[in-house]
Motif scaffolding. Structure first.
Motif, mmCIF file in Angstrom:
data_model
loop_
_atom_site.group_PDB
_atom_site.id
_atom_site.type_symbol
_atom_site.label_atom_id
_atom_site.label_comp_id
_atom_site.label_asym_id
_atom_site.label_seq_id
_atom_site.Cartn_x
_atom_site.Cartn_y
_atom_site.Cartn_z
ATOM 1 N N THR A 6 0.865 -1.287 0.027
ATOM 2 C CA THR A 6 -0.012 0.131 -0.207
ATOM 3 C C THR A 6 0.812 1.197 0.239
ATOM 4 O O THR A 6 0.466 2.401 -0.215
ATOM 5 C CB THR A 6 -0.864 0.012 1.227
ATOM 6 O OG1 THR A 6 -0.140 -0.136 2.513
ATOM 7 C CG2 THR A 6 -1.835 -1.151 1.052
ATOM 8 N N ASP A 24 -1.389 4.153 -5.878
ATOM 9 C CA ASP A 24 -2.176 3.882 -7.155
ATOM 10 C C ASP A 24 -1.121 3.682 -8.298
ATOM 11 O O ASP A 24 -1.617 3.765 -9.344
ATOM 12 C CB ASP A 24 -3.057 5.049 -7.267
ATOM 13 C CG ASP A 24 -4.165 5.349 -6.373
ATOM 14 O OD1 ASP A 24 -4.645 6.244 -6.172
ATOM 15 O OD2 ASP A 24 -4.619 4.024 -6.120
ATOM 16 N N GLU A 58 -4.658 -3.521 -16.392
ATOM 17 C CA GLU A 58 -3.724 -3.238 -15.327
ATOM 18 C C GLU A 58 -4.127 -3.017 -13.930
ATOM 19 O O GLU A 58 -5.390 -3.383 -13.589
ATOM 20 C CB GLU A 58 -3.158 -1.753 -15.348
ATOM 21 C CG GLU A 58 -2.438 -1.706 -16.809
ATOM 22 C CD GLU A 58 -2.266 -0.015 -16.936
ATOM 23 O OE1 GLU A 58 -2.672 0.767 -16.297
ATOM 24 O OE2 GLU A 58 -1.342 0.468 -17.787
ATOM 25 N N LEU A 59 -3.243 -3.370 -12.865
ATOM 26 C CA LEU A 59 -3.649 -3.479 -11.417
ATOM 27 C C LEU A 59 -2.727 -2.790 -10.564
ATOM 28 O O LEU A 59 -1.599 -2.767 -10.665
ATOM 29 C CB LEU A 59 -3.581 -5.217 -11.178
ATOM 30 C CG LEU A 59 -4.057 -5.344 -9.532
ATOM 31 C CD1 LEU A 59 -5.654 -5.265 -9.564
ATOM 32 C CD2 LEU A 59 -3.583 -6.784 -9.097
ATOM 33 N N SER A 60 -3.381 -1.692 -9.919
ATOM 34 C CA SER A 60 -2.409 -0.916 -9.038
ATOM 35 C C SER A 60 -2.171 -1.673 -7.655
ATOM 36 O O SER A 60 -2.502 -2.503 -7.433
ATOM 37 C CB SER A 60 -3.530 0.569 -8.505
ATOM 38 O OG SER A 60 -4.421 0.048 -7.723
ATOM 39 N N TYR A 61 -1.314 -0.978 -7.132
ATOM 40 C CA TYR A 61 -0.378 -1.476 -5.806
ATOM 41 C C TYR A 61 -1.718 -1.479 -4.812
ATOM 42 O O TYR A 61 -1.686 -2.356 -3.967
ATOM 43 C CB TYR A 61 0.716 -0.451 -5.458
ATOM 44 C CG TYR A 61 1.963 -1.069 -5.958
ATOM 45 C CD1 TYR A 61 2.367 -0.513 -7.059
ATOM 46 C CD2 TYR A 61 2.702 -2.014 -5.204
ATOM 47 C CE1 TYR A 61 3.701 -0.819 -7.559
ATOM 48 C CE2 TYR A 61 3.725 -2.572 -5.756
ATOM 49 C CZ TYR A 61 4.356 -2.067 -6.878
ATOM 50 O OH TYR A 61 5.581 -2.458 -7.561
ATOM 51 N N ARG A 62 -2.402 -0.321 -4.754
ATOM 52 C CA ARG A 62 -3.763 -0.453 -3.882
ATOM 53 C C ARG A 62 -4.358 -1.783 -4.286
ATOM 54 O O ARG A 62 -4.992 -2.269 -3.290
ATOM 55 C CB ARG A 62 -4.498 0.855 -4.078
ATOM 56 C CG ARG A 62 -5.231 0.971 -2.739
ATOM 57 C CD ARG A 62 -6.126 2.285 -3.084
ATOM 58 N NE ARG A 62 -5.156 3.436 -3.363
ATOM 59 C CZ ARG A 62 -4.766 4.135 -2.216
ATOM 60 N NH1 ARG A 62 -4.713 3.770 -1.050
ATOM 61 N NH2 ARG A 62 -3.721 5.189 -2.596
ATOM 62 N N ASP A 63 -4.800 -2.013 -5.296
ATOM 63 C CA ASP A 63 -5.864 -2.920 -5.648
ATOM 64 C C ASP A 63 -5.092 -4.443 -5.509
ATOM 65 O O ASP A 63 -5.781 -5.372 -4.932
ATOM 66 C CB ASP A 63 -6.159 -3.092 -7.022
ATOM 67 C CG ASP A 63 -7.089 -1.728 -7.272
ATOM 68 O OD1 ASP A 63 -7.276 -1.253 -8.330
ATOM 69 O OD2 ASP A 63 -7.667 -1.280 -6.305
ATOM 70 N N LEU A 64 -3.702 -4.486 -5.574
ATOM 71 C CA LEU A 64 -2.844 -5.469 -5.514
ATOM 72 C C LEU A 64 -2.852 -5.945 -4.079
ATOM 73 O O LEU A 64 -3.172 -6.920 -3.837
ATOM 74 C CB LEU A 64 -1.589 -5.437 -6.156
ATOM 75 C CG LEU A 64 -0.516 -6.611 -5.675
ATOM 76 C CD1 LEU A 64 -1.134 -7.786 -6.304
ATOM 77 C CD2 LEU A 64 0.762 -6.092 -6.358
ATOM 78 N N ALA A 118 -5.069 -5.230 -1.918
ATOM 79 C CA ALA A 118 -6.550 -5.534 -1.360
ATOM 80 C C ALA A 118 -6.606 -7.284 -1.777
ATOM 81 O O ALA A 118 -7.018 -7.908 -0.729
ATOM 82 C CB ALA A 118 -7.568 -4.858 -1.845
ATOM 83 N N ARG A 119 -6.053 -7.421 -2.732
ATOM 84 C CA ARG A 119 -6.125 -9.034 -3.243
ATOM 85 C C ARG A 119 -5.309 -9.971 -2.519
ATOM 86 O O ARG A 119 -5.772 -10.978 -2.033
ATOM 87 C CB ARG A 119 -5.800 -9.142 -4.800
ATOM 88 C CG ARG A 119 -6.860 -8.304 -5.609
ATOM 89 C CD ARG A 119 -6.480 -8.998 -7.086
ATOM 90 N NE ARG A 119 -7.538 -8.089 -7.844
ATOM 91 C CZ ARG A 119 -7.703 -8.555 -9.396
ATOM 92 N NH1 ARG A 119 -7.113 -9.562 -9.861
ATOM 93 N NH2 ARG A 119 -8.430 -7.806 -10.021
ATOM 94 N N VAL A 135 -0.323 -12.717 -6.854
ATOM 95 C CA VAL A 135 -1.220 -12.588 -5.482
ATOM 96 C C VAL A 135 -1.128 -13.514 -4.411
ATOM 97 O O VAL A 135 -0.794 -13.328 -3.255
ATOM 98 C CB VAL A 135 -2.748 -12.496 -5.969
ATOM 99 C CG1 VAL A 135 -3.601 -12.495 -4.720
ATOM 100 C CG2 VAL A 135 -2.890 -10.999 -6.429
#
Length: 906
Positions: A28, A32, A42-48, A50-51, A78
């Motif tokens: 985190t 972003d 694409e996947l942001s660090y924030r979304d990564l 969360a997963r 992930v």
């Protein structure tokens, strides 16, 4: 990610000192910024983050061993980060190798398995409570270079991962704006280091498994605005092929190279190309045992010092250990011309090796890493590798032992010296040796393509003044180096090595012969090739003759591991698999009791337990559901066809049998008027059980359940089978103890025994045997002994994996176990001819006839696919069937042939 089961989290046992590396725990912090880029988005660090957090919650707070099928996908990344963040040690295996995955599951019994199933990532909880003691520092388990699929693993700590990622990020100067394309597999330490170091700095990863030879890779590389990629020596061959030097890649900032030595002229050429186009070339040196990297060559020196491996990475150091027969390290400051074994020290040195699950509890057993490379420290402070202490070389990414190649050639009557560079293997031969044949043998022996083997025919083999082999002169025979004499290089060739079954090539030939496969490689294992119980017996006996005492898990080890040089035990002591011993003893008890030479019954019911045991070992592999069912169908055919052939002759020429015996349906539609009709009850019951299980495993939900609950599933079946064991429905059964619905629970208990990896589970199964076997047999003479024999045999199967034995005894037991089904089929017609004259002779003759029938069936089984292929080649159909690419489709592949010649147990 689909979660297979759910358990409330027990209290955490994670050590306070166990800290996940920041590239997994602090995602985190990069907000972003883009973390992962795929062809789909694409996947942001924030979304990564969360997963990762969601998957970590599914894994729970109690530390468990997690096996992950590594692929270059978002799901795999992930899962990997979630396990590390949660403190769970990760066993990372190749994602595209079901055989390796199955071997690792068998060897290490992980608590959780994460892998793709039908296009989705599945989290399979095999043990809600950890079954292994895990050291607090343990973070990651990787196969060593050249031993993929081997139970020997490198144990890495959280500090190993953190320090190596930090060192790499520092000397590469990785920036948040960088984006690395994943040109190497995730399970490979080099490829994994790319992931770790870039996530540490908040950089992006372009996830792909496309090759650099694919135009689509470069389309993605440009579209994703990638700035770097990693390469091994073979990658540069592909780059030359696709015209890399003419590509316009304005955002490319640096290229890294490791995984084997790149020829100095190529290093200089690519360094100059990078200088021209504005990117740097980092040549690096490392081993899995050092987490990944130990040294790097500063890019500004790549053109002027391309032969050097460079300087230690930040935080690490080298020393040169003197070796007998080599000049010492020189002056006290190490700047002389002397050489020694390169020894590395740093925070990234592994904890040690793991060879069994018990080793996962170990802490640090290694303080420094002896690399096995002979090196020197030049006056400018750069280190150079000048040789290999153990003679191992890495050619095209493969670890090759030239001494082993010499041994293989020697078994084929070829006197040779072998030596390797980073690009090829040189073979020097003399006399009347055929260079073409030698090249083919050497290539097959070590797994190299023929183009990487160079054979020279010399008047005599090069030797030093001491009379020892001159391997430096042999190495000079490689094209591009001045050679000591004339000769001609062989032309490319191929073909299987046929010879004594010792060494990797010989073992490959043996596996191909016994299993009738033409796709055997050094990374193949017995179970991965579809071996089952009868071929298991033959293979184990022949392997032991060639190699000496076999490890208990040889059937899941790759051939490469079995062929590795190991000290052979002195004397004649051997070990005999308990299942093989029980099959051999049981068939002798069956025949001897039927004569009767003695009255010791219970052998057939022991064989039912052994059948379940072997069913679990050889049929319930990591193969996909349709392949499992196909293999089971082939095993049923191997039981039914020889049985029907023999029984047909019996019905035609003997009294007391009916047509329903030929169809193996006596238990279902037989008149049951005579005792002889029941002679083949065991064969019928075994087939009925396998038909039932094929139907069960064909159901996707049940197939998934079996994979998730490897011990609980058969235990549940055994519990359910007790309903018919005690005939609670009240079926009208003439001979309950000979009926499939009654004895199925014995098969299920044997199945569970193969999955009982802990003492608690074995105690549970033992209690089940002791509680449920009594009362199975009708009252009468010898039935108490029959009960005791059955319980003893099943208990032995549960607790003891192998028995002490001798070589001759092993061979005899192997023949009897291999032939047990056929002895059972034929003995009813043999012993009546001799029992009145000599019961002992009747026993010997019954065993001999069964062995002869087994030999006949086995030879026919192996011969028929060959005849079919020959007939297909001799008489092609006009407009024959073609494959998807328009080429003729082959019907002689391994998938189209039977993979074994055996039933499940008898």
């Amino acid at each position: 990610m689909r979660h297979v089961t759910h358990h409330s989290d027990p209290p955490s046992d994670r050590s306070p000192g166990t800290t996940a590396p920041p590239f997994a725990a602090d995602l985190t912090a990069h907000g972003d910024r883009i973390a992962l880029i795929t062809a789909d988005g694409e996947l942001s660090y924030r979304d990564l983050a969360a997963r990762v957090a969601a998957t970590a919650r599914r894994l729970g707070s109690r530390r468990r061993l997690v096996l992950l099928a590594g692929t270059n996908t978002a799901g795999a990344v992930v899962a990997y980060l979630a396990a590390l963040a949660g403190g769970h040690p990760v066993l990372l295996v190749p994602g595209g190798s079901p055989g390796t995955l199955d071997a690792m599951i068998s060897a290490y019994d992980p608590d959780v398995v994460i892998r793709p199933v039908d296009g989705r990532w599945e989290l399979e909880e095999r043990h809600p409570v950890p079954v292994h003691e895990l050291h607090p520092d343990l973070a990651l388990l990787l196969s060593t270079s050249g031993s993929t699929g081997s139970p020997k693993l490198v144990r890495l700590s959280h500090e190993n991962l953190r320090s190596n990622a930090e060192a790499i990020a520092r000397y590469l100067d990785i920036r948040p704006t960088d984006r690395a394309a994943t040109t190497l597999p995730l399970h490979y330490c080099y490829g994994l280091s790319v992931v770790n170091s870039h996530l540490l700095r908040g950089a992006g990863l372009v996830l792909t498994d496309l090759s650099v030879a694919d135009a689509c890779f470069w389309d993605l590389f440009r579209a994703a605005r990638a700035t770097t990629f990693a390469a091994v020596p073979y990658t540069f061959d592909l780059l030359d092929r696709v015209g890399f030097e003419r590509m316009h890649l304005p955002r490319l900032r640096y290229v890294t190279q490791a995984g084997g030595r790149l020829a100095p002229d190529r290093v200089a050429r690519y360094a100059a190309l990078g200088r021209r186009d504005g990117w740097d070339l980092f040549v690096m040196y490392g081993q899995t045992e050092a987490t990944a990297r130990m040294a790097y060559l500063p890019p500004e020196l790549a053109e002027s010092r391309p032969e050097a491996i460079g300087v230690p990475i930040p935080g690490g150091s080298f020393r040169l250990r003197p070796l007998p027969g080599t000049p010492g390290p020189g002056t006290g400051d190490g700047t002389g011309d002397g050489t020694g074994e390169l020894v590395y020290t740093g925070p990234n040195v592994m904890l040690g090796y793991a060879r069994t699950p018990a080793d996962l509890a170990l802490g640090r057993t290694v303080r420094e890493l002896r690399t096995g490379d002979i090196a020197r420290r030049a006056p400018d402070g750069l280190y150079e590798v000048v040789g290999r202490h153990s003679r191992f070389v890495k050619i095209l990414g493969l670890r090759i032992d030239p001494q082993q190649v010499e041994a293989v050639l020697g078994r084929h009557g070829v006197d040779a010296y072998c030596a390797g560079s980073d690009e090829a293997l040189a073979v020097a031969v003399t006399g009347e040796a055929d260079p073409v044949r030698v090249r083919r043998l050497a290539a097959d022996a070590c797994g190299l393509p023929p183009r990487a083997v160079h054979v020279r025919l010399l008047p005599e083999l090069p030797r030093l003044a001491t009379g020892k082999p001159d391997y430096r002169a042999v190495r000079e025979l490689i094209p591009g180096r001045p050679g000591p004499g004339g000769g001609s290089a062989a032309e490319p060739g191929g073909g299987p090595v046929r010879g004594r079954p010792a060494g990797a090539a010989g073992l490959c030939a043996l596996y191909a012969e016994v299993l009738d496969r033409d796709d055997v490689t050094e990374d193949s294992s017995f179970t991965g090739l579809g071996g089952d119980s009868l071929s298991y017996v033959e293979m184990s006996v022949r392997l032991e003759e060639a190699l000496g005492r076999l490890p208990g898990d040889w059937h899941v080890r790759p051939i490469r591991e079995l062929a590795a040089p190991a000290p052979r035990r002195a004397g004649r002591r051997r070990a005999l698999e308990t299942g093989v011993a029980l099959r051999a003893v049981a068939i002798v008890l069956i025949v001897g009791s039927h004569i009767p030479l003695f009255l010791v019954q219970g052998g057939a019911h022991i064989l039912l337990g052994v059948a379940g045991y072997n069913f679990a070992r050889f049929h319930l592999t990591a193969a996909a559901r349709p392949e499992r069912v196909r293999r089971l169908g082939r095993s049923m055919a191997h039981i039914a066809v020889p049985s029907a052939v023999w029984i047909t002759g019996v019905v035609l020429f003997a009294d007391g049998y009916d047509p329903e015996n030929v169809l193996l349906l006596n238990s279902v539609i037989g008149t049951h008027e005579g005792r002889q009709e029941w002679h083949y009850w065991f064969v019928e019951n075994l087939l009925y059980i396998l038909v039932l299980l094929a139907a069960v495993l064909a159901v996707p939900a049940l197939d998934r359940a079996e994979r998730r609950f490897r011990f609980g599933f058969p235990l549940t079946l055994a519990a359910l089978a007790l309903v018919t064991r005690y005939n609670l429905p009240g079926f009208d059964l003439r001979a309950p103890h000979l009926t499939a619905v009654v004895v199925f629970w014995l098969f299920a208990l044997g199945w569970a025994a193969a999955r009982a990896g802990t003492a608690r589970r074995r105690l549970l199964l033992t209690a089940a045997v002791l509680a449920t076997v009594p009362g199975l047999f009708p009252d009468g003479e010898g039935q108490t002994l029959r009960t005791v024999v059955t319980m003893a045999g099943l208990t032995l199967l549960i607790w003891v994996r192998s028995l002490p034995s001798l070589g001759p005894l092993n061979r005899m037991a192997g023949v009897l176990a291999h032939s047990s089904l056929y002895i059972y089929l034929t003995h009813f017609q043999v012993y009546p001819l001799l029992e009145d004259h000599s019961p002992l002779l009747a026993l010997i003759a019954s065993l001999a006839v069964g062995v002869a029938y087994a030999t006949t069936v086995t030879r026919l089984t192996r011969r028929l696919p060959v005849l079919t292929r020959q007939r297909g080649r001799a008489a092609p159909r006009p407009g024959g069937e073609t494959g998807d690419n328009g080429e003729p489709r082959s019907h002689g592949t391994a998938a189209g042939r039977q993979e074994a010649s055996a039933p499940v147990a008898a």
